[in-house]
Design a protein around this motif. Structure first.
Motif, PDB file in Angstrom:
ATOM      1  N   ALA A 114       0.830  -1.205   0.000  1.00  0.00           N
ATOM      2  CA  ALA A 114       0.000   0.000   0.000  1.00  0.00           C
ATOM      3  C   ALA A 114       0.864   1.255   0.000  1.00  0.00           C
ATOM      4  N   ARG A 115       0.455   2.226  -0.818  1.00  0.00           N
ATOM      5  CA  ARG A 115       0.939   3.592  -0.608  1.00  0.00           C
ATOM      6  C   ARG A 115       0.071   4.191   0.473  1.00  0.00           C
ATOM      7  N   LEU A 116       0.708   4.825   1.451  1.00  0.00           N
ATOM      8  CA  LEU A 116      -0.023   5.376   2.589  1.00  0.00           C
ATOM      9  C   LEU A 116      -0.259   6.870   2.460  1.00  0.00           C
ATOM     10  N   VAL A 117       0.805   7.633   2.227  1.00  0.00           N
ATOM     11  CA  VAL A 117       0.730   9.090   2.270  1.00  0.00           C
ATOM     12  C   VAL A 117       1.634   9.693   1.206  1.00  0.00           C
ATOM     13  N   VAL A 118       1.365  10.948   0.895  1.00  0.00           N
ATOM     14  CA  VAL A 118       2.252  11.781   0.085  1.00  0.00           C
ATOM     15  C   VAL A 118       2.670  12.960   0.953  1.00  0.00           C
ATOM     16  N   SER A 119       3.950  13.279   0.902  1.00  0.00           N
ATOM     17  CA  SER A 119       4.483  14.357   1.735  1.00  0.00           C
ATOM     18  C   SER A 119       4.884  15.537   0.862  1.00  0.00           C
ATOM     19  N   TRP A 120       4.326  16.713   1.172  1.00  0.00           N
ATOM     20  CA  TRP A 120       4.777  17.907   0.474  1.00  0.00           C
ATOM     21  C   TRP A 120       6.087  18.390   1.084  1.00  0.00           C
TER      22      TRP A 120
END
Length: 319
Positions: A114-120
């Motif tokens: 799973a991809r969980l999050v994207v961080s800016w």
């Protein structure tokens, strides 16, 4: 005698609740030092796994070498459903294209879950620098060759890539200083040993209130609510450096498919929880769940995208 695959069909998270309480813990191997946003992400997810399933979870930090040590440990782990690996865009996509001799193969050695999050990311400088915009920083760096040290959480991480893309693309003489995680790099940015850092913004927000660092731009399609007065990199006219990171969980290759599918479903439930989403966003991590099949397709597309970027820009990494 049951086959090895049959034995693997009932790993940690697939066992009955009573049995799970007696099992050895589920490990989440993380690539950076404790105290940073990735460590917090792993602990948050691990706590929810325990709350929802009864399965004990331990977070095991393996910092160093830009995530290589953690990925190598994960690749070598038994595919028995007791190990997850926190991966990122650098470890799962770019490293084989940009760095020689990495001790794992991201396509061969892992089962994406799973991809969980994207961080800016925030493009930040030490507040003592006489610059208030990204254009002013570029002009100052050109006028002061060799005076800019920029940090990263290790070789090949997105901070390293953005720094080198700017150095090579804009003709800046900046020196890369790798660390074992974002937290020690931020400490040196505050202390003035680093002048520049394109950093995942989670650990940065508290420092802004202290006035020790200054953010010149942020990645992403729109301004961040936490920093409404800071332009996006595109608004600052440096759109070619607009990149964000993702964080994900994988298992060692050859783990049983039911473990991948059921763990993916569990992680999707966790990331969708309103309280979890709120806590992630406080870390500058945007919930961006993709389940196993969607995550595999995303990784394939990202590998194509970065091959094209590297071919177009001639990007290379050193140290």
């Amino acid at each position: 005698m049951p086959s090895r695959r049959a034995l693997l069909v009932a790993p940690a998270l697939l066992a009955a609740p009573a049995a799970r309480a007696q099992q050895r813990p589920l490990r989440i191997i993380t690539p950076f030092a404790t105290g940073g946003s990735t460590d917090t992400l792993a602990r948050l997810v691990g706590a929810r796994i325990t709350a929802l399933t009864g399965q004990a979870v331990v977070v095991e930090a393996r910092p160093g070498a830009g995530g290589d040590l953690a990925m190598q440990a994960g690749a070598a782990a038994e595919p028995d459903g007791h190990t997850l690996i926190l991966g990122s865009d650098s470890s799962l996509v770019r490293n084989p294209m940009l760095r020689r001799g990495i001790p794992y193969d991201p396509e061969r050695d892992f089962a994406p879950i799973a991809r969980l999050v994207v961080s800016w990311y925030a493009v930040a400088v030490n507040a003592a620098l006489p610059v208030r915009t990204l254009a002013e920083f570029v002009a100052w760096a050109r006028a002061n060759p060799g005076r800019v040290n920029y940090g990263s959480a290790g070789p090949g991480t997105l901070a390293h890539v953005i720094g080198e893309m700017m150095s090579q693309g804009l003709g800046l003489d900046m020196q890369h200083v790798p660390y074992r995680g974002a937290s020690p790099a931020l400490q040196d940015l505050v202390a003035g040993r680093l002048q520049f850092y394109a950093v995942s913004a989670g650990g940065l927000l508290n420092l802004l209130r202290e006035g020790t660092v200054r953010v010149l731009a942020v990645t992403g399609a729109s301004r961040q609510p936490a920093l409404p007065g800071v332009p996006t990199i595109a608004e600052a006219r440096f759109a070619e450096y607009d990149h964000s990171a993702f964080y994900s969980l994988s298992a060692p290759a050859r783990v049983a498919p039911p473990f991948v599918d059921q763990t993916g479903a569990l992680l999707g439930r966790i990331i969708a929880e309103p309280d979890t989403a709120e806590r992630l966003q406080a870390l500058a991590l945007d919930p961006a769940f993709l389940g196993p099949s969607e995550f595999r397709a995303f990784l394939a597309a990202e590998r194509v995208r970065w091959r094209e970027i590297i071919a177009r820009t001639g990007l290379r990494l050193e140290g």
